[in-house]
Design a protein around this motif. Structure first.
Motif, mmCIF file in Angstrom:
data_model
loop_
_atom_site.group_PDB
_atom_site.id
_atom_site.type_symbol
_atom_site.label_atom_id
_atom_site.label_comp_id
_atom_site.label_asym_id
_atom_site.label_seq_id
_atom_site.Cartn_x
_atom_site.Cartn_y
_atom_site.Cartn_z
ATOM 1 N N THR A 80 -29.795 -7.949 73.661
ATOM 2 C CA THR A 80 -31.218 -7.606 73.703
ATOM 3 C C THR A 80 -32.106 -8.853 73.707
ATOM 4 O O THR A 80 -33.309 -8.740 73.896
ATOM 5 C CB THR A 80 -31.605 -6.712 72.510
ATOM 6 O OG1 THR A 80 -31.420 -7.448 71.291
ATOM 7 C CG2 THR A 80 -30.780 -5.434 72.495
ATOM 8 N N TRP A 81 -31.526 -10.023 73.479
ATOM 9 C CA TRP A 81 -32.316 -11.262 73.459
ATOM 10 C C TRP A 81 -32.510 -11.761 74.884
ATOM 11 O O TRP A 81 -31.619 -11.675 75.718
ATOM 12 C CB TRP A 81 -31.606 -12.329 72.647
ATOM 13 C CG TRP A 81 -31.739 -12.165 71.174
ATOM 14 C CD1 TRP A 81 -31.632 -11.019 70.463
ATOM 15 C CD2 TRP A 81 -31.977 -13.201 70.231
ATOM 16 N NE1 TRP A 81 -31.791 -11.267 69.130
ATOM 17 C CE2 TRP A 81 -32.007 -12.602 68.958
ATOM 18 C CE3 TRP A 81 -32.171 -14.565 70.318
ATOM 19 C CZ2 TRP A 81 -32.212 -13.327 67.793
ATOM 20 C CZ3 TRP A 81 -32.371 -15.293 69.166
ATOM 21 C CH2 TRP A 81 -32.405 -14.668 67.921
ATOM 22 N N ARG A 82 -33.674 -12.341 75.117
ATOM 23 C CA ARG A 82 -33.934 -12.985 76.407
ATOM 24 C C ARG A 82 -33.344 -14.388 76.389
ATOM 25 O O ARG A 82 -33.186 -14.992 75.325
ATOM 26 C CB ARG A 82 -35.442 -13.074 76.666
ATOM 27 C CG ARG A 82 -36.126 -11.736 76.732
ATOM 28 C CD ARG A 82 -37.643 -11.842 76.902
ATOM 29 N NE ARG A 82 -38.228 -12.837 76.016
ATOM 30 C CZ ARG A 82 -39.091 -13.788 76.400
ATOM 31 N NH1 ARG A 82 -39.468 -13.877 77.648
ATOM 32 N NH2 ARG A 82 -39.573 -14.653 75.538
ATOM 33 N N TYR A 83 -33.004 -14.920 77.558
ATOM 34 C CA TYR A 83 -32.423 -16.267 77.642
ATOM 35 C C TYR A 83 -33.292 -17.322 76.955
ATOM 36 O O TYR A 83 -32.788 -18.120 76.163
ATOM 37 C CB TYR A 83 -32.167 -16.671 79.103
ATOM 38 C CG TYR A 83 -31.105 -15.869 79.798
ATOM 39 C CD1 TYR A 83 -29.889 -15.594 79.185
ATOM 40 C CD2 TYR A 83 -31.312 -15.379 81.078
ATOM 41 C CE1 TYR A 83 -28.918 -14.858 79.828
ATOM 42 C CE2 TYR A 83 -30.346 -14.637 81.729
ATOM 43 C CZ TYR A 83 -29.146 -14.388 81.100
ATOM 44 O OH TYR A 83 -28.181 -13.660 81.730
ATOM 45 N N PRO A 84 -34.607 -17.339 77.227
ATOM 46 C CA PRO A 84 -35.439 -18.363 76.561
ATOM 47 C C PRO A 84 -35.417 -18.236 75.034
ATOM 48 O O PRO A 84 -35.478 -19.235 74.323
ATOM 49 C CB PRO A 84 -36.847 -18.117 77.107
ATOM 50 C CG PRO A 84 -36.648 -17.345 78.365
ATOM 51 C CD PRO A 84 -35.402 -16.556 78.181
ATOM 52 N N ASP A 85 -35.326 -17.006 74.514
ATOM 53 C CA ASP A 85 -35.288 -16.812 73.059
ATOM 54 C C ASP A 85 -33.986 -17.357 72.461
ATOM 55 O O ASP A 85 -33.986 -17.929 71.375
ATOM 56 C CB ASP A 85 -35.453 -15.333 72.713
ATOM 57 C CG ASP A 85 -36.820 -14.796 73.111
ATOM 58 O OD1 ASP A 85 -37.763 -15.611 73.209
ATOM 59 O OD2 ASP A 85 -36.935 -13.581 73.323
#
Length: 175
Positions: free
Chosen positions: A31-36
């Motif tokens: 559920t995490w975005r790459y930038p996060d």
């Protein structure tokens, strides 16, 4: 849900400017975005700085003079007292008041060392007789600090012996 279902992971390859090799990050929360994920990884650096700071400046490194459990308590108590005092250092107060990142213990210790050296030089320069004052302080420092060649652990006060071929073993040179 199947018990042996494989968990999916993100694998992100990062190469910062000036670096030769890629770094690989693995994340299991899809559920995490790459930038996060990348931002969260950079926070790890703060932990590394903290650990290095404590090892280097607060008695947790290889050269700790008081090992074992009692030594750990003493070192921890002393390091917390030093940290507390350094919270009042003018540079730390300025950083906090200006809502900037707090300075590390290591950087503040380095600042204190430089300030001491500069104060020492200033004291000599502004004395009535700088040359005499410098000589007096130099003698004091040389008398009160251990000289490197007086170290017992480096065995430099021991005789090194006479290291050369033994006549009775010269025959081995021909084997």
């Amino acid at each position: 849900m199947c018990a042996h279902k494989k968990k999916k992971r993100f694998v992100i390859a990062i190469k910062y400017i000036g670096e030769k090799d890629y770094r690989y990050l693995a994340a299991s929360d899809l559920t995490w975005r790459y930038p996060d994920i990348i931002d969260a990884f950079t926070l790890r650096w703060l932990v590394e700085v903290f650990i290095q700071d404590h090892k280097t400046n607060e008695g947790w490194g290889n050269l700790t003079k008081q090992p074992d459990e009692d030594g750990s308590y003493r070192s921890l108590t002393l390091s917390l007292l030093v940290d507390h005092c350094l919270l009042l250092h003018p540079d730390q107060v300025a950083s906090i008041n200006n809502k900037l990142h707090a300075r590390t213990v290591g950087s503040l210790c380095d600042t204190v060392k430089v300030d001491c050296i500069l104060s020492f030089v200033e004291q000599i320069i502004h004395s009535d007789d700088p040359e005499s004052h410098f000589k007096q302080i130099s003698v004091f420092l040389k008398e009160h600090f251990v000289k490197a060649n007086d170290s017992q652990k480096h065995m430099n006060l021991n005789s090194w012996g006479n290291y050369q071929s033994a006549p009775s073993l010269k025959y081995k040179a021909f084997c």
